[in-house]
Design an enzyme around this catalytic site. Structure first.
Site, PDB file in Angstrom:
ATOM      1  N   SER A 110       0.840  -1.190   0.000  1.00 42.04           N
ATOM      2  CA  SER A 110       0.000   0.000   0.000  1.00 42.04           C
ATOM      3  C   SER A 110       0.889   1.259   0.000  1.00 42.04           C
ATOM      4  CB  SER A 110      -0.965  -0.041   1.179  1.00 42.04           C
ATOM      5  OG  SER A 110      -1.983   0.906   1.045  1.00 42.04           O
ATOM      6  N   ASP A 146      -9.624  -3.901  -5.698  1.00 39.74           N
ATOM      7  CA  ASP A 146      -9.047  -2.969  -4.728  1.00 39.74           C
ATOM      8  C   ASP A 146      -9.595  -1.564  -4.970  1.00 39.74           C
ATOM      9  OD1 ASP A 146      -7.461  -1.486  -3.007  1.00 39.74           O
ATOM     10  OD2 ASP A 146      -5.624  -2.568  -3.506  1.00 39.74           O
ATOM     11  N   HIS A 156      -8.189  -4.894  -1.377  1.00 37.45           N
ATOM     12  CA  HIS A 156      -6.932  -4.305  -0.919  1.00 37.45           C
ATOM     13  C   HIS A 156      -6.185  -5.223   0.040  1.00 37.45           C
ATOM     14  CE1 HIS A 156      -4.192  -0.980  -0.392  1.00 37.45           C
ATOM     15  NE2 HIS A 156      -4.323  -1.037   0.921  1.00 37.45           N
TER      16      HIS A 156
END
Length: 696
Positions: free
Chosen positions: A545, A630, A665
């Site tokens: 991320s 995501d 995600h």
């Protein structure tokens, strides 16, 4: 610093005429930036991602046996059948159990005092049977414990459906779709509060849902937020007297109050928002406790009369230069306070017992098992409880849950995570070193390894995050044991931008100071080599991320510093993403990265955004991972990085892309698939470190 190849042949060595790569096949001359990948309705996008998956799978084929060994080695070290701690509420005791062969838990309960009368009230394993993906957003029991509400996401895009059932065995009913994950019951047992999203998936409204014996009425709007930088959230005080609705951006907050017994009343603003001022509320009958940073950058704690919210705020815990107040939990006897020491980057829990006049009858910090370590307050639902549950762990100590008796001081271990196999926690050691950054700042670096290998430069995996003020406190990982057993050291760079040394550490790594994060990461890498912990030729980097931004920017600055890197759902197209306010998270993160509509801010972001600073340099071999659903970091960010680095052709090893077409995600939702994905990633790391044939 070139990665060592595995002893077996490379996947393409036996192919006489390799077929064109996906990048060659799908290149569009009129779009050298590969922006066309952003159109998920274009059939060629999925075709490209699937071709890249096939390429990655082909390359990984010689490592399949290693992946299997890592996966089964992980399973052999772990207790697969998991029994959660039992928590007693007013009428029933609750706990979860996960069977040895199950991906998801089953939730049980029994009447207090009748442990033999057990019943299942939510079976997530059964609910997941027909789904490719399942994430539980929130689970909320009505105060009378007659009703269970929960939210589910079955695609990975973080859009949830609301379910309700009567306990223990009522038929689940799907009440609402496309809502946020959070749920809170009012104390009237007939009102459920939830959030809804706007077009950018921002929780912009809070609603109450009236329920009459399980029959849902029309949702009623309670609070809405028009400012695109603010998100709404909801909760209830432990005293069970107030519902707290919060509207917050990254640096400003505003709270509203609803009486928990009469939630139909209009919400009352506790204190209007003031730019740059964050505050949160806790409650004991007669008073609210305000944790805030008004004139106190490291936060302080004040108290306000419940009957005079506009009255004066009386100081309770003053601001300190060397400590950040992170959290406050209120009980009828006083407060449990989480605070962080700036110098040692260590969190502590402080117990403050108060009398009716807010005099302090006790003020002490609970003991730590070791330092550095993680410690946090566990689930303590009862307002009058004098037995606190604590969760402790470190890099070398598996998770354990304790009960701390405030009256006797006795500490009882309720549950410890068992570890099987020949590498036990006592065979490991952890050290904290300090790197010297480019501006002279001291950067904490944690490193864990086998104790018998300490003192030798080891192949190393360096992990970094450093964003949003999130803390990388020590955590134990069973999967990590597979790397440690093979002689890898695992290190964590606690860079600025994270919260490891309190609020100042976060502020020193955001907005105009963001470059400090990247420089700190490289300083941590160099310190590991200079102080004899790491083999400078064999250091791999890992970032997920916003950690992908950290690692990606670091690779642009010093591509030869690492032999390999894993970037998982990496935020690497920073400038283009922040220029698109229609994407989820963008407007809410202006206070984190800046608004590129401002020329100076745009220039600053452009200077470090990984995709905007690629150059024909000797990049290390990369393993990039994305997820089709995501909503936080779109699949196209790692895909663009893969395509452009492959086209550039200057990397020292392969550039691989793997996109999970059924996840969001957080990756796979089932634990076995998540563990297998982790084994695949670790196989790549071991290959890059020259340890593909190394066995424990």
């Amino acid at each position: 610093m070139k990665a060592q190849p595995p002893h077996h042949s490379s996947p393409t060595a036996s192919r006489s005429e390799p077929s064109p790569s996906p990048v060659e096949r799908f290149r569009r001359a009129d779009d050298p930036e590969w922006h066309w990948l952003e159109d998920r309705d274009d059939a060629q996008v999925q075709a490209f991602l699937e071709a890249a998956n096939e390429e990655s799978q082909l390359w990984m084929r010689p490592l399949e046996s290693l992946v299997e060994r890592l996966y089964h080695g992980h399973l052999a070290r772990r207790e697969l059948a998991v029994h959660g701690l039992r928590t007693a509420l007013d009428r029933f005791t609750y706990w979860s159990e996960t069977a040895a062969d199950a991906d998801y838990p089953v939730w049980w309960r029994h009447p207090n005092g009748s442990a033999e009368e057990t019943s299942v009230f939510l079976d997530l394993e059964a609910r997941a049977a027909a789904e490719h993906y399942l994430e539980l957003g929130d689970m909320a029991l009505s105060p009378d414990e007659r009703w269970l509400a929960w939210t589910e996401d079955t695609s990975g895009d973080e859009r949830f459906a609301l379910y309700l059932k009567s306990l223990p065995d009522g038929e689940p009913r799907r009440l609402l779709d496309e809502i946020g994950p959070e749920l809170t019951w009012a104390e009237d047992n007939t009102t459920l509060l939830f959030t809804r999203y706007d077009a950018t998936q921002r929780p912009d409204s809070i609603w109450r849902l009236p329920l009459d014996d399980g029959q849902a009425g029309e949702p009623v709007l309670v609070l809405s937020e028009d400012d695109p930088e603010f998100w709404l959230g909801l909760g209830k005080t432990r005293s069970r007297q107030w519902l707290v609705l919060e509207s917050a951006s990254k640096d400003t907050s505003e709270c509203y109050l609803l009486p928990a017994m009469t939630p139909e009343q209009p919400p009352r603003c506790f204190r209007p928002r003031e730019k740059g001022v964050e505050y949160g509320l806790e409650h004991r009958p007669g008073h609210f406790y305000v944790l805030h940073n008004h004139g106190a950058p490291h936060f302080c704690l004040d108290v306000v009369d419940e009957d005079d919210l506009n009255g004066p705020w009386e100081p309770l815990i003053a601001h300190r230069d060397d400590t950040t107040l992170e959290d406050v939990e209120a009980f009828d006897w006083g407060l449990a306070i989480t605070e962080r020491d700036h110098h040692e980057a260590q969190v502590r829990i402080r117990i403050v017992e108060l009398d009716d006049r807010h005099g302090t009858s006790r003020d002490e910090r609970l003991p730590l098992p070791e330092s550095p370590c993680s410690v946090m307050l566990g689930d303590v639902p009862h307002f009058d409880s004098r037995r606190l549950r604590l969760r402790e762990e470190s890099f070398v100590m598996p998770v354990r849950w304790l009960e701390h008796d405030l009256d006797s001081g006795e500490r009882q271990v309720l549950k410890s995570q068992p570890i099987h196999g020949n590498l036990q926690p006592e065979h490991l050691c952890c050290e904290r070193l300090w790197a010297r950054a480019h501006d002279g700042e001291r950067i904490p670096v944690s490193v864990v390894m086998r104790a018998d290998l300490a003192g030798h430069p080891l192949p190393t995996l360096l992990y970094g995050y450093g964003a949003y003020g999130e803390v990388l406190d020590p955590w134990f990982s069973v999967a990590r044991l597979e790397l440690l057993a093979r002689g890898v050291a695992f290190a964590v760079a606690h860079v600025r931008g994270g919260g490891d040394r309190g609020e100042p550490w976060y502020l020193a790594g955001k907005l105009e100071h963001k470059e400090n994060s990247f420089r700190d990461f490289l300083a941590a890498r160099n310190a590991l080599v200079e102080q004899g912990f790491s083999d400078g030729e064999r250091i791999a980097a890992y970032g997920a991320s916003a950690g992908g931004l950290l690692v990606g920017a670091s690779l642009n600055l010093a591509p030869e510093a690492f032999c390999a890197a894993v970037l998982d759902v990496p935020f690497v197209d920073v400038l283009r993403t922040m220029e698109n306010p229609d994407l989820p998270l963008t407007t809410a993160e202006y206070t984190e990265w800046g608004n590129p509509d401002e020329p100076d801010t745009r220039k600053r972001i452009r200077a470090y955004s990984p995709l905007d600073n690629l150059a024909p340099q000797p990049y290390p071999t990369l393993f990039l991972q994305g997820s089709w659903h995501d909503s936080r970091v779109p699949y196209w960010e790692p895909a663009k990085l893969y395509a452009r680095l492959t086209e550039m052709g200057t990397a020292r090893g392969p550039i691989l892309l793997r996109t999970d077409m059924a996840a969001g995600h957080g990756g796979a939702s089932g634990r076995f698939k998540a563990w297998y994905d982790n084994a695949r990633q670790d196989a790549f790391i071991l290959w890059a470190l020259g340890l593909a044939d190394k066995e424990p």
